[in-house]
Write an enzyme that holds these catalytic residues in place. Structure first.
Site, PDB file in Angstrom:
ATOM      1  CE  LYS A  83       3.924  57.449 -12.129  1.00 38.56           C
ATOM      2  NZ  LYS A  83       2.541  57.363 -12.552  1.00 38.56           N
ATOM      3  CG  ASP A 142       6.577  58.383  -4.047  1.00 36.50           C
ATOM      4  OD1 ASP A 142       6.884  57.571  -4.933  1.00 36.50           O
ATOM      5  OD2 ASP A 142       5.459  58.930  -3.978  1.00 36.50           O
ATOM      6  CE1 TYR A 152      -2.308  61.344  -5.951  1.00 38.04           C
ATOM      7  CE2 TYR A 152      -0.796  60.305  -7.508  1.00 38.04           C
ATOM      8  CZ  TYR A 152      -2.011  60.316  -6.846  1.00 38.04           C
ATOM      9  OH  TYR A 152      -2.932  59.317  -7.066  1.00 38.04           O
TER      10      TYR A 152
HETATM   11  C1  LIG Z   1       5.353  60.200  -6.950  1.00 40.15           C
HETATM   12  C2  LIG Z   1       4.174  59.287  -7.062  1.00 40.15           C
HETATM   13  N1  LIG Z   1       3.898  58.443  -6.059  1.00 40.15           N
HETATM   14  C3  LIG Z   1       2.860  57.604  -6.119  1.00 40.15           C
HETATM   15  C4  LIG Z   1       2.039  57.574  -7.220  1.00 40.15           C
HETATM   16  C5  LIG Z   1       0.894  56.625  -7.278  1.00 40.15           C
HETATM   17  O1  LIG Z   1       1.165  55.614  -8.185  1.00 40.15           O
HETATM   18  P1  LIG Z   1      -0.019  54.773  -8.852  1.00 40.15           P
HETATM   19  O2  LIG Z   1      -0.728  55.676  -9.781  1.00 40.15           O
HETATM   20  O3  LIG Z   1       0.696  53.643  -9.538  1.00 40.15           O
HETATM   21  O4  LIG Z   1      -0.883  54.301  -7.739  1.00 40.15           O
HETATM   22  C6  LIG Z   1       2.292  58.430  -8.292  1.00 40.15           C
HETATM   23  C7  LIG Z   1       1.439  58.421  -9.482  1.00 40.15           C
HETATM   24  O5  LIG Z   1       1.593  59.166 -10.411  1.00 40.15           O
HETATM   25  C8  LIG Z   1       3.377  59.321  -8.211  1.00 40.15           C
HETATM   26  O6  LIG Z   1       3.658  60.187  -9.191  1.00 40.15           O
END
Ligand SMILES: Cc1ncc(COP(=O)(O)O)c(C=O)c1O
Length: 443
Positions: A282, A254, A152
């Site tokens: 985060k 990511d 994700y």
């Molecule tokens: C690995 C990863 N990338 C991107 C995101 C998206 O982040 P956001 O919820 O701050 O948009 C998340 C969200 O949990 C994530 O776990």
């Protein structure tokens, strides 16, 4: 032995105010929540306040919190240093619509920590990966992006592909079929997203060969953390680095879940591999909504030369950048990571001992400050193996934990625990004592 049905009855009896609030919330918020990931059966607990490693719900029940907002709160809840800095910042204006001193310093700290020549701020992880991939496409002049099945990367079209595809529809394990998440994602967008299997470098090579000169980037969570916690096998990340170099595409980490968590310098430090673009969110926000992406200057020049667009009204707002500065400089200091990692390892070890003692069909893993219990005999190494879990066992474990005052990880079996800067051995002991009781019931 208490059955799952009895545990659900106990849950309902203990969370009557949450149930009432759910009734109210559901009328105005779809599913009664503001993010799909927050809902669970039969209804979620509604939180009133949090401090340190604890949260209290509207029924006044206390929980030891190992979700830490899906891992975002590496600083812990209301860390005194954060509260002080944010209290002061709130009185100095919360939005300027002009550049300011704190964003410059925060960007420098991120640059130093993650080895990035230039950085741009966003408000979330989704925005970070969206802009990173656009810049990658602009820089390479290519449209396609390769991601891994089960990963994700946020809520935008390019990456909302093969996040949790149903096994039977997802094609051969070696050649996963790109499948959009729900409706509303144009076929044209899905056509530009290629999907590979985690830990399968040969599969990645074959996709790159079939799509020669078309792939702008490989995007990955260096440790997959939307399918529990699945680490790369030894050498896999290095192989991806070499493949990117060979095929002229960019390696995009990511690090939304690993940045300022897996180690002081995130996954690049942990795996000793340099990415071309790093996406953050985060933990770097210290509890406020903040994201960032960065790269070497030649790549970020796509923005500076107005070839790739990036903007945002709330980007680098003074409150969030103050939180970032404080979190990175004063709270998430190098000493925090070995300490929190040791607690994470103690959690996994403790869980595994209890699993063995009671003969459960489960296993616990931990990587850095994140870990989970998998409801299968051996840890999965990719998405298809992860699908083999006993998800009913997870939900029983989940409600049993809530009933006993522990949030063992973020909701759902695809998440993990986070050990923050404020967790202590006492929290670990509490979780293990509760798990021992649960495992005895579940065996
Ligand atoms: C690995 C990863 N990338 C991107 C995101 C998206 O982040 P956001 O919820 O701050 O948009 C998340 C969200 O949990 C994530 O776990």
């Amino acid at each position: 032995m208490t059955t799952h049905a009895q545990e659900l009855e106990r849950y309902r009896a203990q969370t009557k105010k949450s149930y009432a609030m759910y009734g109210q919330a559901e009328k105005i918020l779809p599913l009664g929540v503001s993010s799909n990931f927050r809902t669970f059966e039969p209804y979620p607990i509604y939180i009133q306040r949090a401090e340190g490693s604890k949260m209290w719900d509207v029924d006044g029940r206390e929980y030891t919190d190992f979700s830490m907002c899906f891992g975002a709160l590496m600083v812990g809840h209301s860390h005194p240093t954060m509260v002080k800095a944010l209290g002061k910042a709130a009185g100095e204006g919360t939005l300027y619509g002009m550049p300011h001193d704190r964003e410059v310093r925060a960007a420098e700290l991120i640059g130093e920590r993650f080895g990035l020549e230039q950085v741009r701020f966003t408000n979330s992880g989704s925005e970070s990966t969206m802009h990173a991939l656009r810049v990658a496409r602009a820089y390479t002049g290519r449209d396609k992006v390769l991601k891994f099945e089960g990963a994700y990367h946020g809520g935008h079209d390019t990456v909302l592909v093969s996040v949790k595809p149903p096994g039977p529809k997802a094609g051969h394990v070696r050649h996963p079929k790109p499948l959009p998440v729900g409706h509303g994602i144009p076929d044209g967008s899905v056509a530009n997203t290629l999907v590979a299997q985690w830990n399968d470098a040969q599969g990645v090579r074959e996709i790159l060969e079939r799509n020669e000169n078309q792939v702008a980037a490989i995007i990955l969570e260096p440790v997959m953390m939307n399918v529990g916690v699945i680490a790369p096998r030894d050498g896999f990340i290095q192989e991806l680095r070499s493949l990117c170099d060979e095929f002229g595409c960019l390696l995009v980490f990511d690090e939304v879940k690993t940045g300022a968590k897996l180690a002081w310098g995130g996954a690049q430090e942990w795996f000793k591999v340099k990415a071309d673009i790093v996406c953050l969110a985060k933990a770097i926000g210290g509890g406020l909504p903040l994201g960032a992406f960065g790269a070497r200057r030649a790549i970020m020049d796509e923005i500076a030369q107005f070839r790739s667009f990036h903007a945002g009204t709330f980007a680098s707002n003074p409150l969030a950048t103050t939180a970032c500065l404080t979190a990175l400089a004063d709270v998430l200091t190098p000493d925090v990571f070995p300490r929190a990692t040791a607690l994470g390892e103690a959690l996994a070890e403790g869980h595994n001992k209890i699993i063995k003692k009671h003969g459960l069909n489960a296993c616990a893993v931990n990587v850095g400050v994140n870990g989970t219990v998998f409801w299968c005999k051996t840890p999965p190494t990719n998405y298809r193996e992860w699908l083999r879990q006993d998800t009913d066992a997870f939900w029983r474990y989940w409600h049993m934990n809530l009933n006993r005052g522990v949030i063992p990880q973020a909701q759902c079996y695809d998440e993990q625990w986070t050990v923050s800067a404020l967790h202590t051995q006492k929290d670990v002991d509490h979780m293990l004592q509760v798990f021992d009781e649960i495992a005895r019931e579940m065996k």
